[in-house]
Write an enzyme that holds these catalytic residues in place. Structure first.
Site, mmCIF file in Angstrom:
data_model
loop_
_atom_site.group_PDB
_atom_site.id
_atom_site.type_symbol
_atom_site.label_atom_id
_atom_site.label_comp_id
_atom_site.label_asym_id
_atom_site.label_seq_id
_atom_site.Cartn_x
_atom_site.Cartn_y
_atom_site.Cartn_z
ATOM 1 N N HIS A 273 0.822 -1.215 0.000
ATOM 2 C CA HIS A 273 0.000 0.000 0.000
ATOM 3 C C HIS A 273 0.856 1.265 0.000
ATOM 4 C CE1 HIS A 273 0.901 1.000 4.207
ATOM 5 N NE2 HIS A 273 0.770 -0.290 4.481
ATOM 6 N N SER B 13 1.699 3.866 -5.241
ATOM 7 C CA SER B 13 2.341 5.091 -4.765
ATOM 8 C C SER B 13 3.649 4.773 -4.035
ATOM 9 C CB SER B 13 1.355 5.872 -3.887
ATOM 10 O OG SER B 13 1.769 7.193 -3.687
#
Length: 312
Positions: free
Chosen positions: A71, A139
């Site tokens: 994540h 990201s």
């Protein structure tokens, strides 16, 4: 009509009980919602302690080749829960809370640079007995995945890079330009109102999320504010990705939302030029978090990419 009245009373009673539960115990209700979502995706919450003593909490489910999903900043393992629903039939899906986030340990004095997180994840995968793996990251998670691939090329089967941070040659994003002009950095949201702004920033087409769930997630992240400020500095001061990318030879699928306001979509083409075996997909109408905005679409694209790889 008389027969309908008892049913109506039961429905109203259940609705009132649900509202009371949300008001009186939002955290357990939120946890129950996430637990149900994980179960539907075939993922189970687990934890282990690394050799250095740090506790890692992660989701795992499915069988087959290992697939490690990472994540982004201020995210957690559940950013991949719904995508995982399409992957656990074919792969052993492993989704950790990275050090400093979610339920994993939050030491203030740890090294949170992307390369350090990659080495930590390698120890994590070794502890799980999952040597070679496909890696995916969103990201900051994509930035870490690229460092992992550079450090451990023989153990990286492929990369799934969802708007990774730190791409050399990308234009400044809307957020970067605003911060440079003296505006506030919404990524460092410090209260629930700023978290609402962050929620709107990172997604162009966000999925429905009850307000109380958003508040619970905001409060959890705010409790780690000091650690997150430290992580932000370690991640955004790092300029080593350009050098690391030169050592990456694994096949890669690069995915970027056309309406990404956090990291400019020009990073997709820039990364496509840097990686010799890259495929690039730009998603119209999508912001910074494709796994939450278009989970089925990105999962199908990813499975098609994996299906086209040479068998090992």
């Amino acid at each position: 009509m008389k027969r309908l009245r008892p049913l109506l009373i039961i429905v109203l009673t259940l609705l009132a009980a649900g509202a009371a539960a949300v008001f009186l115990a939002p955290v357990p209700v939120t946890e129950a919602i996430f637990s149900l979502d994980r179960a539907r995706s075939g993922l189970e919450r687990k934890e282990l302690v690394l050799p250095d003593g740090q506790r890692m909490v992660y989701l795992e489910g499915g069988q087959g080749e290992a697939l490690l999903l990472l994540h982004g900043f201020r995210g957690n393992k559940d950013h991949f829960t719904r995508v995982g629903r399409f992957l656990t039939d074919r792969y052993r899906v492993i989704v950790p809370d990275l050090l400093g986030f979610g339920e994993t340990a939050h030491p203030l004095d740890a090294d949170y640079t992307p390369a350090a997180q990659a080495r930590r994840l390698h120890a994590f995968m070794q502890a799980l007995g999952a040597g070679g793996a496909h890696l995916g990251g969103s990201s900051m998670g994509g930035q870490i995945a690229l460092h992992y691939a550079a450090l451990y090329p023989a153990e990286t089967r492929s990369l799934w890079l969802l708007a990774p941070n730190g791409v050399p040659g990308a234009r400044p994003s809307e957020l970067a330009r605003a911060v440079a002009a003296g505006g506030s950095n919404v990524l460092m949201a410090r209260d629930e109102d700023e978290f609402d702004q962050l929620f709107q920033l990172v997604m162009a087409d966000p999925p429905f999320m009850p307000r109380f769930v958003r508040d619970v997630l905001a409060q959890e992240s705010l409790r780690r504010q000091q650690v997150h400020e430290r992580i932000y500095l370690d991640v955004h001061r790092d300029r080593s990705l350009g050098e690391a990318v030169r050592d990456v030879k694994a096949p890669a699928l690069v995915v970027w939302g056309e309406r990404d306001r956090v990291l400019d979509v020009s990073g997709a083409a820039a990364l496509g030029r840097l990686l010799p075996r890259a495929q690039v997909i730009v998603l119209p109408g999508v912001g910074h978090l494709p796994t939450l905005e278009r989970e089925e679409r990105v999962a199908r694209d990813y499975l098609a990419f994996l299906g086209g790889l040479a068998p090992r």
